[in-house]
Design an enzyme around this catalytic site. Sequence first.
Site, short mmCIF file in Angstrom:
data_model
loop_
_atom_site.label_atom_id
_atom_site.label_comp_id
_atom_site.label_asym_id
_atom_site.label_seq_id
_atom_site.Cartn_x
_atom_site.Cartn_y
_atom_site.Cartn_z
N HIS A 285 -1.16 -2.98 2.54
CA HIS A 285 -1.94 -2.21 1.56
C HIS A 285 -2.91 -1.26 2.29
O HIS A 285 -3.06 -0.10 1.92
CB HIS A 285 -2.80 -3.14 0.70
CG HIS A 285 -2.03 -4.10 -0.15
ND1 HIS A 285 -2.02 -5.45 0.07
CD2 HIS A 285 -1.25 -3.91 -1.24
CE1 HIS A 285 -1.29 -6.06 -0.85
NE2 HIS A 285 -0.80 -5.15 -1.65
N GLY B 101 4.50 1.80 -1.05
CA GLY B 101 5.13 1.28 0.16
C GLY B 101 6.65 1.21 0.06
O GLY B 101 7.18 0.85 -1.00
N GLU C 282 -2.65 -5.91 5.59
CA GLU C 282 -2.53 -4.68 6.39
C GLU C 282 -1.56 -3.66 5.78
O GLU C 282 -1.71 -2.46 5.98
CB GLU C 282 -2.08 -5.02 7.80
CG GLU C 282 -3.21 -5.33 8.75
CD GLU C 282 -4.21 -4.18 8.91
OE1 GLU C 282 -3.78 -3.04 9.17
OE2 GLU C 282 -5.41 -4.42 8.77
#
Length: 300
Positions: A36, A146, A34
Site C-alpha cells: 500500500h 496495485g 509496504e
Amino acid sequence: MRVIRAVAAMQRLADRLRSGGRLGFVPTMGHLHEGHLSLVRICRKHSDFVVVSIFVNPTQFGPDEDLRQYPRDFGRDRGLLDREGTDVIFYPSAEAMYPAGFATYVRVEELTQGLCGRFRPVHFQGVTTVVAKLFNIVRPDLAVFGQKDAQQAFVIRRMARDLDFGTKIIIAPTIREPDGLAMSSRNCYLTRAQRMQAPVLYRSLKLGRRLVQEGEQNPATVKRRMRQVIKKESGARMQYIEIVDTEELKPVKRIKGRVLIALAAFLGRTRLIDNIIVRLRNNRQERQGRQERKTTDKHR
Ligand code: AMP
C-alpha cells in the site's frame, strides 16, 4: 494530515485541494503494508496532494467471506500514512457510504466474468460501485492501484474509461516479501506452516514466466507444470491458474505478445492471489527461445 469521515466534508476539501494542484488518490481497505505504501509513494510523485481512503467495503465480500474478521488497525495505518506525507485520510463509516435505501450499483461486464470473478460473483460489482463512489467524492486527477489485484486494476481502468471519470489510472508493481510472497493484508491469517509454504505461488508464476520466455506457447503445458510445482511443494488447494490476454482477460489458446498469468489458491481457509505479466518482445525472440529449448532438451 487530516482525517475526514463525512462524505460532504471530503468533497469540499477535495474541491479546495484540486484548485491548488493535481489531486492523487489511493483507495485501500487499511491494515497497511509496504505494498500500500508503495502506491502512496507513486501517487505522491505524480501529484501535489495525496488522499488515501481506508474503507473495508462490505459490498465486495461474499456471504461466506471474511468481512467480519478482516484485519483493522486505524491507529497504526494513520501513523504509517502520516510518515509518508499523506495529506488526507478519508475514513468513512459503512453507514456514510451506504445509507439506508442505497440501491445503485456499477457493473463492468465481460472483464469480470473470468479469473476471480468466476468464484466471487458479487466481488467486482462491489469494487466498482465503491470505487465509483470514491471517485465521485474525491474526483481525483489520478488514482493508483496495485498489479497484485490485476483483474481489479484492469476492471477499474475500464470503468473509468467507459464512464468518463477523467481520472488517470496508474497500475503499480506488486511488492513482495523477501521470499517472494506478495504482500497482502490477508497474509496475517496464515499459520506459521502455511506462511512457509505460501512463496510456492510466486515460484510457480516464475516457472510459468520462464517456460513462456523459453518459447512454450501452449497454455495447458505451462499451467500443468505450474500446478505440479504447487502440488509437490505445498498443501495449497488451487482455485485456478489462467493465462489470459491483458485487454479482455480472456484465456489465450496460444501464448504470444503480452499475457497475464494469474492464480488463486487456498492455504487452509486463506485465499491468496498472485499474478505475473509476461511480455514476449517479438516473434524472433520467441523462435529463438524455442530453438534454445529444443537444444537443451536434446542434451538432458
Ligand atoms: P486492499 O487494501 O487490499 O484493498 O488494497 C488496496 C490497494 O493496494 C489495491 O490497489 C491493491 O492492489 C494494492 N496492493 C495490495 N497489495 C499490494 C502489493 N503487495 N503490492 C502492490 N500493491 C498492492
